[in-house]
Design an enzyme around this catalytic site. Structure first.
Site, PDB file in Angstrom:
ATOM      1  CB  ILE A 487      -0.985   0.019   1.195  1.00  0.00           C
ATOM      2  CG1 ILE A 487      -0.252   0.041   2.532  1.00  0.00           C
ATOM      3  CG2 ILE A 487      -1.924  -1.169   1.134  1.00  0.00           C
ATOM      4  CD1 ILE A 487      -1.193   0.237   3.731  1.00  0.00           C
ATOM      5  CD  GLU A 739      -1.199   0.980  12.760  1.00  0.00           C
ATOM      6  OE1 GLU A 739      -2.377   1.228  12.972  1.00  0.00           O
ATOM      7  OE2 GLU A 739      -0.614  -0.012  13.244  1.00  0.00           O
TER       8      GLU A 739
END
Lengths: 782, 155, 299
Positions: A487, A739
């Site tokens: 991604i 993250e």
């Protein structure tokens, strides 16, 4: 996995990305780029215009008669519920709508324009009901009940819904005795923070194409982080045998969590089931991307925290009201993650936590990079900043005194592994010239520095698994198949490095095969939770070890040596004893001939490997206590140096610094890119971002009014530091970083703002207007 | 709705296309010519993912009607590399690590190439200004800026 | 809740051969046809359904709309179809109309400014239009082709409300002329917005000033405000103070306060009326101060 490495060549090397040439030439294929020919039909969705109401009547007859319309579907066609954890929603609303933008019906037509016209012809009559637009109110007994059927929904055993209320999950921690601790505190801070909804804003909007065949096969092409989860969830909700639903997932143009789970992908599949033979495409507009998609849910967080006179933390009470929205695809688990991590990376002996996911008539809460941690840290780190000020300690000193260290017992009872957070704090403080007041660039400007910490564990079911296939080719190259998705984070590159290193082949000889295809790719739970480097990396390493062993066994037999005496280096099998060598290409497909034409040894080499953590335990529903709540935590720190224009309130971030303990950086440049990109996404949310929701209406559903940082808004200086305290069960010691870099950003900016202005502005975004009006209120500006 | 027959040059190749009145240049490139390197990110001129060069200047191709491009010269990301040789900007953005998901990359490359064409040695501010209409959610931008500087020789 | 179309709705594209033909068509299709310039506003409004026209009448390239020219006597004439970047890049514009060039550079993005036009910005009459203030302060006059022939519309009296102007069905704006500014002029455009560039103005302040010996202060100051009233706003009362009183910090503060008191902004998703008013004061003060410094340096 703690195999001693003989030598490392490509681990820790910043090799170029595997996918980059395709991406710079425009050749990389994303879901919207796949060509389906003239049979392609375009799907558009009729959506609820009201935040809460009963559907009295739907009439699709006029739309069905419009030339070019092939099929119209409504909730009546699909009775079953869908949901990743708590199965609480329908693909199309059936009796009741609960947020603006909720799908009510869908049309497939030969053009998008005709599909749009057909939507206008669908008549829906609603009876509007009072709504819930605040999670604190929603949790109260006065609020109207949004899911009267909550008690009947399916859910896993680590979610605790409260039927008869709007609370979809209530996670608790009771550790020590906070009541007894308060009198011993020399300083106590109590504050409520409100963190708004924000959107993920991938530059690629959601797109999905589905096609059903007469024979019952269904294929879904989608921009997705979760091909396997989508297969499982959509198949179940639509009664498709799981093996007959195939999900094909090409490159993703940005995920950040919004393409995890099932968002809109079930819609074209549902439509396709009614019209076999046609590929049916649904592509969200940017505006739909903003107001109909999963959001990072809002949070109201009430914190009471205290320390003794030396600054040692004694107690924390943390009450979180998560604005889960109309349904709780991920919200219930964000609530759980926020709960078990509710102390932040601080060692606190007495803890009382209540983390509640509350149904509201807002957009559905999804997974957003950080999975609750940015919201939590916006509260907890600001509270720590305030407490340090109150007790009269320097913030860095206070953080270092109280941060967790290996061996500490966390609020859940888990004993924390070795963590490098102290090194991270030092790295950031040093790079920021902590303690030195910088000069502003002009009159009417002030400078300030801030620092905040972060921790985050992969938030996932205890048994989220990974698998991999390593296939050797006749030319000596290697194909690695995985189910985790590229991604943008660079996972294919990292997997190739792990496979190359483990097998003993040059990195350039390894490919990672895509697109991910649930029919051919090995299983992966989802591309979320910063778990791929660690979990899928372990699976790839295991598959490569398997292939390696198979090669060595064949060659050992041919050479009549012990496999232990052999190794693979740089694409050659070598014998340490005899110094014989043989290129892999002579072994891996056709095997090795026995002497004197007496037959063959070996055959095609395929290695397989999987990985699943087996040690995560449940937590007590009343106390949140258990042996091991999570697999591990990645920790770090972030700091900013900023300037505020006292005449406008505008903030300029001059420098931002991040340091994270990643265990081992397989590819340091990719790690740094995650740190920079995550930091900018975090700073963007600190300065600009907010879904402006008024009575359920998002007032800024476009780039015109939902602003994100541009090239000119970002700090010109971004320094990043990699700290490496090895993860015991990570491949080569690695743990995730995807993250974490955005987790501390808002709190770091808030801390710096206070340093600059001397006043506290606690609720993001810190827009120029908010800052200026706060200065006016404080009498610092007119 | 009326159709119009137009001829134009795309990446050096003469094209003849029949386009409906409401078709944008972006849609024509992707749907009629199969040039899917140019991306659709917002359809309202805000994100820059669809940026192409129209007669040598960058435009949001979602903000141009295809029919307006009769006789025009268009360059898309697919036209940057010549004979398999990447444009120095493509090489540079690979080296600096300015690509993650890659969805904004085609537009970023076109905007930056156009900047370098009109101003071979831009200042850092001019670089940031020139790509401020290209949103990127992955990289944090600085590595993209570095790539442009590298090509300009101003790093 | 508006749910915009994925692309443009069905619409006809018309390319007339002459102004007369274009004007007749527009007049005959009042309410369902509009002149089409850069399209940067048009596309957005068509997508979101705010405009429901059936025809886009492309007037770019018709007589006088495609050229931009500078004449030391007449000033600058910008054809309606000329994109902002082309104007901004002209050496004469940078030399003689720096305030316009400065304002252009704050509009959206470089690639959008290759389509967006100055005249389109004016015709759409957004109170937030960044370049309108500069055009007004330079004494801009719009040349309009209509049923009764060509007429001139001074910008000072052109705007009637958000999106509302003196233009009637059948009217086609041809060009904008900006007379040569007086000797010694200095300008400044300050925009308060969410991002540092590219955003719509929460507040925009344009100031143009030049020496004028006939005035008590010795200087003429002109002020225009964006985004704080239904139309782009001039502030004559503040200009009067700056003409009559000795220019110093106090006079500038007084003028800035008048600017603040003269505007009538609304609360919207971009900013509150309260913040807008305060920013009008602060940014008018800042712009006047910077302009004043440059004027005195030049003197």
């Amino acid at each position: 996995m703690a195999v001693a490495e003989k030598q490392q060549t490509v681990i820790g090397a910043s090799v170029p990305r595997l996918d980059v040439r395709e991406k710079v030439t425009g050749a990389a294929v994303y879901a919207d780029d796949i060509q389906f020919g003239p049979g392609l039909l375009h799907c558009r969705v009729k959506r609820s215009p009201i935040p809460h109401g009963i559907i009295k009547r739907i009439d699709t007859s006029k739309a069905e008669k419009l030339p070019g319309v092939k099929v119209v579907v409504t909730g009546a066609d699909f009775p079953d519920r869908i949901g990743l954890y708590l199965k609480d929603r329908h693909i199309f609303a059936r009796d009741r709508v609960r947020f603006i933008g909720e799908p009510v019906a869908a049309v497939a037509a030969v053009t998008e324009e005709i599909a749009e016209k057909a939507l206008e012809l669908i008549e829906v009559e609603y009876e509007e009901l009072p709504g819930v637009f605040d999670p604190v109110y929603g949790a109260s007994p006065e609020a109207p009940l949004l899911h009267p059927e909550l008690g009947t929904y399916e859910y896993p055993n680590f979610i605790f819904p409260k039927p008869g209320t709007n609370i979809a999950n209530h996670f608790k921690i009771r550790k020590g005795d906070t009541e007894a601790a308060w009198p011993q505190c020399a300083a106590i801070v109590e504050h409520t923070f409100r963190i708004p909804h924000v959107q993920h804003v991938p530059i690629e909007p959601h797109v999905a194409v589905a096609k059903a065949e007469e024979n019952g096969q269904v294929t879904l092409w989608a921009s997705t982080q979760s091909p396997f989860a989508q297969r499982a969830l959509i198949a179940k909700a639509l009664h498709i045998p799981e093996s007959k639903l195939r999900v094909i997932a090409p490159f993703v143009g940005g995920g950040f969590g919004c393409k995890a789970g099932v968002t809109m992908e079930a819609i074209p599949v549902a439509v396709a089931l009614k019209l076999p033979g046609y590929p049916i495409k649904l592509r969200l507009t940017r505006e739909e991307e903003f107001y109909t998609n999963f959001v990072r849910q809002g949070l109201v967080i009430k914190i009471k925290v205290g320390c003794d006179k030396d600054g040692n933390l004694l107690a924390l009470e943390n009450t979180m009201y998560w604005d889960g929205g109309a349904y709780t695809e991920y919200g219930v688990n964000v609530t759980r993650a926020g709960g078990y991590s509710s102390t932040g990376p601080y060692d606190i002996p007495n803890v009382k936590t209540d983390s509640m996911c509350v149904y509201t008539n807002h957009p559905v809460g999804g997974a957003y990079r950080g999975f609750g941690m940015a919201e939590l840290h916006t509260g907890i780190d600001q509270a720590m900043d305030m407490l340090a000020e109150k007790i009269g300690m320097d913030r860095v000193e206070f953080f270092k005194k109280n941060c967790i260290r290996g061996g500490d017992v966390l609020a859940t009872g888990m004993v924390i592994h070795d963590v490098g957070i102290e090194d991270c704090i030092d790295a950031v403080a040093r790079d920021l010239n902590w303690g030195v007041k910088e000069k502003p660039s002009g009159p009417n400007k002030v400078r300030g520095k801030g620092i905040a910490l972060a921790w985050k564990a992969p938030a996932m079911p205890p048994n989220a698994g990974s698998s991999a296939i390593v296939k050797l080719n006749a030319d000596g190259t290697v194909d690695v198949s995985v189910g985790g998705q590229e991604i943008g984070q660079g996972t294919f590159t990292v997997m190739a490095q792990i496979a190359a290193e483990t097998l003993g082949v040059p990195y350039e000889n390894v490919r990672v095969t895509g697109p991910i295809d649930t029919r051919y790719s090995p299983y992966e739970w989802q591309t979320v939770a910063s778990r791929l480097t660690w979990s899928m990396g372990n699976a790839v390493r295991n598959a490569a070890l398997d292939a390696r062993q198979k090669v060595l066994n064949v060659v050992a037999e041919a050479w009549q040596q012990d496999p232990k005496e052999l190794d693979i280096k740089n694409g050659y099998v070598i014998s340490y004893r005899t110094e014989d060598t043989m290129p892999l290409k002579d072994v891996v497909v056709y095997g090795i001939p026995k002497p004197n034409d007496q037959g063959w040894i070996g055959g095609p080499i395929v290695g397989t490997g999987s990985f699943m953590p087996t040690y995560v335990t449940g937590l007590d529903p009343e106390t949140g206590q258990g042996d091991r709540a999570v697999v591990h935590y990645t920790t770090g720190a972030q700091g900013v140096d900023l300037e505020v224009d006292l005449e406008t309130g505008q903030i300029t971030i001059l420098k931002a610094v991040s340091a994270f303990d990643v265990g081992k950086a397989i590819n340091p440049e990719l790690v740094k890119q995650q740190m920079e990109g995550g930091m900018v996404q975090g700073l963007s949310s600190a300065l600009f971002e907010e879904c402006k929701l008024e009575k359920g209406v998002m007032r800024n559903p476009s780039f015109v009014d939902y602003r994100i940082a541009t090239a000119i808004d970002v700090p010109p200086i971004m320094d990043t530091f990699i700290i490496e305290h090895a993860q015991d069960d990570g491949p080569f010691g690695a743990r995730g970083i995807g993250e974490h870099p955005l987790v501390p950003s808002i709190a770091a900016v808030a801390s710096a703002l206070h340093d600059a202005l001397g006043i506290r502005i606690t609720n993001p975004p810190f827009s120029a207007e908010k800052v200026y009006l706060a200065l006016v209120e404080a009498g610092l500006a007119k | 709705m009326g159709y119009h027959r137009i001829t134009l040059t795309v990446n050096g190749v003469m094209e003849l296309v029949d386009v409906p009145s409401n078709m944008t240049l972006l849609q024509m490139l992707r749907e009629k010519l199969g040039l899917t390197g140019t991306k659709n990110g917002c359809a309202s001129g805000e994100c820059g993912a669809c940026t192409v060069m129209l007669n040598g200047e960058p435009v949001n191709s979602c903000m141009v009607l295809a029919v307006e491009c009769d006789g025009a010269d268009v360059v898309t990301v697919e036209g940057l590399a010549k004979n398999g040789q990447l444009d120095p900007l493509q090489e540079a953005i690979i080296e600096t690590g300015g690509v993650q998901c890659g969805f904004c990359t085609p537009g970023i490359l076109i905007s930056s190439r156009a900047l370098l064409n009109r101003k071979p040695k831009p200042t850092e501010f001019e670089i940031r200004e020139a790509i401020s209409g290209n949103l990127c959610r992955c990289t944090g931008y600085n590595r993209i800026v570095e790539a442009v500087k590298k090509v300009a020789g101003t790093e | 809740m508006q749910n915009p179309h994925p692309g443009l709705p069905e619409i006809e594209y018309i390319k007339p051969a002459s102004l007369e033909e274009a004007s007749k068509f527009l007049a005959a299709h009042a309410g369902e046809a509009r002149p089409f310039l850069g399209g940067t506003d048009t596309f957005v409004r068509l997508r979101d359904g705010a405009w429901k026209d059936k025809y886009l009448v492309d007037v770019k390239g018709l007589d006088g709309t495609a050229q931009v020219s500078f004449d030391p006597e007449k000033g600058l004439t910008i054809g309606a179809g000329v994109a902002m970047n082309r104007v901004e890049a002209m050496p004469e514009v940078r030399e003689h109309y720096p305030l316009l060039a400065e304002a252009i550079r704050t509009v959206a993005s470089y690639q959008l400014r290759n389509r967006a036009t100055i005249v389109g910005n004016i015709c759409n009459a957004s109170p937030a239009g960044d370049t309108i203030g500069a055009c007004m302060l330079y004494g801009g006059v719009l040349k309009v082709f209509g049923a009764d022939g060509v007429r001139e519309e001074p910008l000072d009296t052109f705007f009637k409300g958000p999106g509302k102007t003196n233009l009637k069905p059948g009217d086609i704006a041809l060009s904008l002329t900006l007379p040569l500014p007086p000797r010694g002029h200095v300008g400044r455009y300050i925009k308060v917005a969410r991002n540092k560039l590219g955003d719509l103005a929460i507040v925009g302040v344009s100031v143009l000033a030049y020496p004028d010996a006939t005035l008590a202060s010795g200087y003429r100051f002109l002020i225009a405000l964006a985004s704080v009233a239904p139309v782009p706003l001039r502030v004559p009362a503040a200009e009067k103070v700056l003409a009559e009183k000795t220019i110093d910090e106090a006079t500038i503060a007084e003028a800035a306060q008048i600017a603040m008191d003269s505007c009538s902004p609304i609360d919207d998703v971009r900013g509150s009326a309260q913040y807008r008013k305060l920013m009008v004061r602060n940014m008018t003060r800042r712009a006047l101060t910077e302009v004043w410094q440059k004027l005195t340096q030049a003197a």
